[in-house]
Design an enzyme around this catalytic site. Structure first.
Site, mmCIF file in Angstrom:
data_model
loop_
_atom_site.group_PDB
_atom_site.id
_atom_site.type_symbol
_atom_site.label_atom_id
_atom_site.label_comp_id
_atom_site.label_asym_id
_atom_site.label_seq_id
_atom_site.Cartn_x
_atom_site.Cartn_y
_atom_site.Cartn_z
ATOM 1 C CG HIS A 1 56.328 129.747 -4.374
ATOM 2 N ND1 HIS A 1 56.978 130.707 -3.636
ATOM 3 C CD2 HIS A 1 55.659 128.979 -3.468
ATOM 4 C CE1 HIS A 1 56.717 130.529 -2.358
ATOM 5 N NE2 HIS A 1 55.925 129.489 -2.233
ATOM 6 C CB CYS B 1 53.336 131.478 -2.056
ATOM 7 S SG CYS B 1 53.463 131.008 -0.327
ATOM 8 C CG ASN C 1 57.558 129.073 0.967
ATOM 9 O OD1 ASN C 1 57.513 130.185 0.476
ATOM 10 N ND2 ASN C 1 56.536 128.227 0.950
HETATM 11 N N1 ACO Z 1 61.096 117.093 11.623
HETATM 12 C C1 ACO Z 1 60.957 115.793 11.906
HETATM 13 N N2 ACO Z 1 59.785 115.126 11.777
HETATM 14 C C2 ACO Z 1 58.721 115.827 11.319
HETATM 15 C C3 ACO Z 1 58.800 117.196 10.999
HETATM 16 C C4 ACO Z 1 60.047 117.834 11.185
HETATM 17 N N3 ACO Z 1 60.244 119.139 10.890
HETATM 18 N N4 ACO Z 1 57.599 117.601 10.593
HETATM 19 C C5 ACO Z 1 56.771 116.548 10.609
HETATM 20 N N5 ACO Z 1 57.454 115.470 11.056
HETATM 21 C C6 ACO Z 1 56.955 114.107 11.217
HETATM 22 C C7 ACO Z 1 55.469 114.057 11.412
HETATM 23 O O1 ACO Z 1 55.128 114.253 12.761
HETATM 24 C C8 ACO Z 1 55.145 112.655 10.934
HETATM 25 O O2 ACO Z 1 55.451 111.742 11.959
HETATM 26 P P1 ACO Z 1 54.488 110.472 12.239
HETATM 27 O O3 ACO Z 1 54.510 109.680 10.952
HETATM 28 O O4 ACO Z 1 55.154 109.827 13.397
HETATM 29 O O5 ACO Z 1 53.153 111.077 12.530
HETATM 30 C C9 ACO Z 1 56.145 112.431 9.819
HETATM 31 O O6 ACO Z 1 57.210 113.385 10.016
HETATM 32 C C10 ACO Z 1 55.565 112.612 8.415
HETATM 33 O O7 ACO Z 1 54.818 113.810 8.403
HETATM 34 P P2 ACO Z 1 54.095 114.304 7.118
HETATM 35 O O8 ACO Z 1 53.498 115.659 7.362
HETATM 36 O O9 ACO Z 1 53.216 113.223 6.596
HETATM 37 O O10 ACO Z 1 55.338 114.467 6.126
HETATM 38 P P3 ACO Z 1 55.359 114.665 4.571
HETATM 39 O O11 ACO Z 1 56.179 113.602 3.985
HETATM 40 O O12 ACO Z 1 54.022 114.966 4.001
HETATM 41 O O13 ACO Z 1 56.206 116.006 4.471
HETATM 42 C C11 ACO Z 1 55.962 118.367 4.076
HETATM 43 C C12 ACO Z 1 55.709 117.209 5.018
HETATM 44 C C13 ACO Z 1 57.475 118.532 3.911
HETATM 45 C C14 ACO Z 1 55.397 119.622 4.670
HETATM 46 C C15 ACO Z 1 55.340 118.033 2.706
HETATM 47 O O14 ACO Z 1 54.020 117.612 2.846
HETATM 48 C C16 ACO Z 1 55.384 119.204 1.806
HETATM 49 O O15 ACO Z 1 56.447 119.629 1.406
HETATM 50 N N6 ACO Z 1 54.239 119.736 1.408
HETATM 51 C C17 ACO Z 1 54.191 120.910 0.576
HETATM 52 C C18 ACO Z 1 53.882 122.018 1.437
HETATM 53 C C19 ACO Z 1 54.618 123.254 1.098
HETATM 54 O O16 ACO Z 1 55.623 123.295 0.434
HETATM 55 N N7 ACO Z 1 54.074 124.309 1.607
HETATM 56 C C20 ACO Z 1 54.648 125.567 1.476
HETATM 57 C C21 ACO Z 1 53.603 126.574 1.634
HETATM 58 S S1 ACO Z 1 52.519 126.509 0.350
HETATM 59 C C22 ACO Z 1 53.184 127.220 -0.838
HETATM 60 O O17 ACO Z 1 54.138 127.910 -0.711
HETATM 61 C C23 ACO Z 1 52.555 126.908 -2.064
#
Ligand code: ACO
Length: 321
Positions: free
Chosen positions: A248, A115, A278
């Site tokens: 980004h 990215c 993204n």
């Molecule tokens: N829809 C519904 N529920 C979901 C989904 C979905 N798409 N995905 C995960 N869940 C559930 C999980 O199973 C979990 O359920 P549980 O508590 O029963 O186990 C719950 O939601 C919470 O999951 P987490 O992964 O802890 O959710 P979090 O609040 O951390 O959000 C996310 C996840 C959105 C990916 C966040 O961590 C994030 O934005 N991280 C940054 C990552 C990013 O932007 N990466 C891009 C690539 S890297 C880059 O470009 C730099």
């Protein structure tokens, strides 16, 4: 005389029609518009057709940037493509783009910094031009991330989209790119990677994107704010003097946290993640093209581009448009 590199054209390409969060639910992904929107700010993304490749989208974006710059493909002496989703293992996507545009003889190669790829590629092109060895560069970020997603993994597949963005960079007596900063830390390989591959129909290891979302989130916010300050200070200015920040586009919460840490008002931050998702190396040039074409970014204004991604890699480019 100091030689600078100056952006003379921008262009971008998005495949097909927007795919909404509800469309993903209809396609059988166990998610909801509410979950995706509140955690990421993403409402829709574009996904390439089965036969559409990164190089094809790159060519479309490139043609638009060349047209704006008034530069013929034959005049280019440097072509760099940032991508983690190349059409082939080799030749490079840059060579495929070169062939499609009908350029012969330019230096052409790919940059792989996930990215952060576009910021890495733009910095590389800037250094070629400043050295005096090259005069007209085409720099592209192009991705078909939909091909490396595990569509059974709802924690990652809802986050990404496909597309391409491009700029034409030309040697100039006037700046231009004012400062750059690039970094990487290979000790974080495990939090974001595609650990295997598919080649010639053979699967080696796990060929899909794997991510520890929360670890990536924390790392991204920290490094984006730091590298923004570093890049501004390399140019002898403060971030409060910026006209625009184009970070980004991974997650609206990362973007807002970065803007807040830098003390920038929301109106100065360009956001496309809500409509593009993204798009990895394509996200920054896609957002840049949008903000130039809708008239927000004007000639003479100062713009900071920022990337962060797998590796871990991160970086920034500050330029006067
Ligand atoms: N829809 C519904 N529920 C979901 C989904 C979905 N798409 N995905 C995960 N869940 C559930 C999980 O199973 C979990 O359920 P549980 O508590 O029963 O186990 C719950 O939601 C919470 O999951 P987490 O992964 O802890 O959710 P979090 O609040 O951390 O959000 C996310 C996840 C959105 C990916 C966040 O961590 C994030 O934005 N991280 C940054 C990552 C990013 O932007 N990466 C891009 C690539 S890297 C880059 O470009 C730099």
């Amino acid at each position: 005389m100091t030689i600078y590199s100056r952006l003379s054209g921008v262009g971008s390409y998005l495949p097909g029609n927007p795919v909404s969060n509800d469309d993903l639910v209809t396609r059988g992904i166990e998610t909801s518009d509410e979950w995706i929107t509140t955690r990421t700010g993403i409402r829709s993304r574009y996904l390439a057709d089965a036969g559409q490749t990164s190089s094809q989208m790159a060519v479309e974006a490139a043609r638009r940037a060349l047209e704006m710059a008034g530069v013929e493909a034959a005049e280019l002496d440097l072509i760099i493509v940032a991508t983690s989703t190349p059409d082939y293992i080799f030749p490079s996507t840059a060579c495929l783009v070169q062939g499609a545009l009908g350029n012969k003889g330019a230096t052409a190669f790919d940059v792989q910094a996930v990215c952060s790829g576009f910021v890495y590629a733009l910095t590389t092109a800037d250094k070629f031009i400043r050295s005096g060895s090259h005069k007209k560069a085409l720099v592209i970020g192009a991705e078909t991330f939909s091909r490396i997603l595990d569509w059974q993994d709802r924690g990652t597949c809802v986050l990404f989209g496909d597309g391409a963005g491009a700029v034409v960079l030309e040697a100039s007596e006037k700046p231009g790119i004012l400062a750059t900063a690039l970094h990487a830390d290979g000790s974080h390989v495990g939090i974001l990677s595609v650990p295997g591959q598919v080649a010639g129909g053979q699967v080696t290891g796990d060929p899909f994107l794997r991510m520890e979302g929360q670890a990536v989130f924390k790392m991204a916010v920290r490094v984006l704010a730091d590298v923004a300050e570093e890049c501004c200070s390399n140019a002898g200015m403060s971030s409060s003097e910026l006209d625009w920040l184009i970070p980004h586009q991974a997650n609206i919460r990362i973007i807002e946290a970065t803007g807040k840490k830098m003390g920038l008002p929301k109106e100065k931050v360009v956001v496309t993640v809500d409509r593009h998702g993204n798009t990895s190396a394509a996200s920054v040039p896609l957002a840049l093209d949008e903000a130039v074409r809708d008239g927000r970014i004007q000639r003479g204004q100062r713009v900071l581009l920022e990337g962060v991604g797998g590796g871990f890699t991160w970086g920034a480019v500050l330029f006067e448009f």
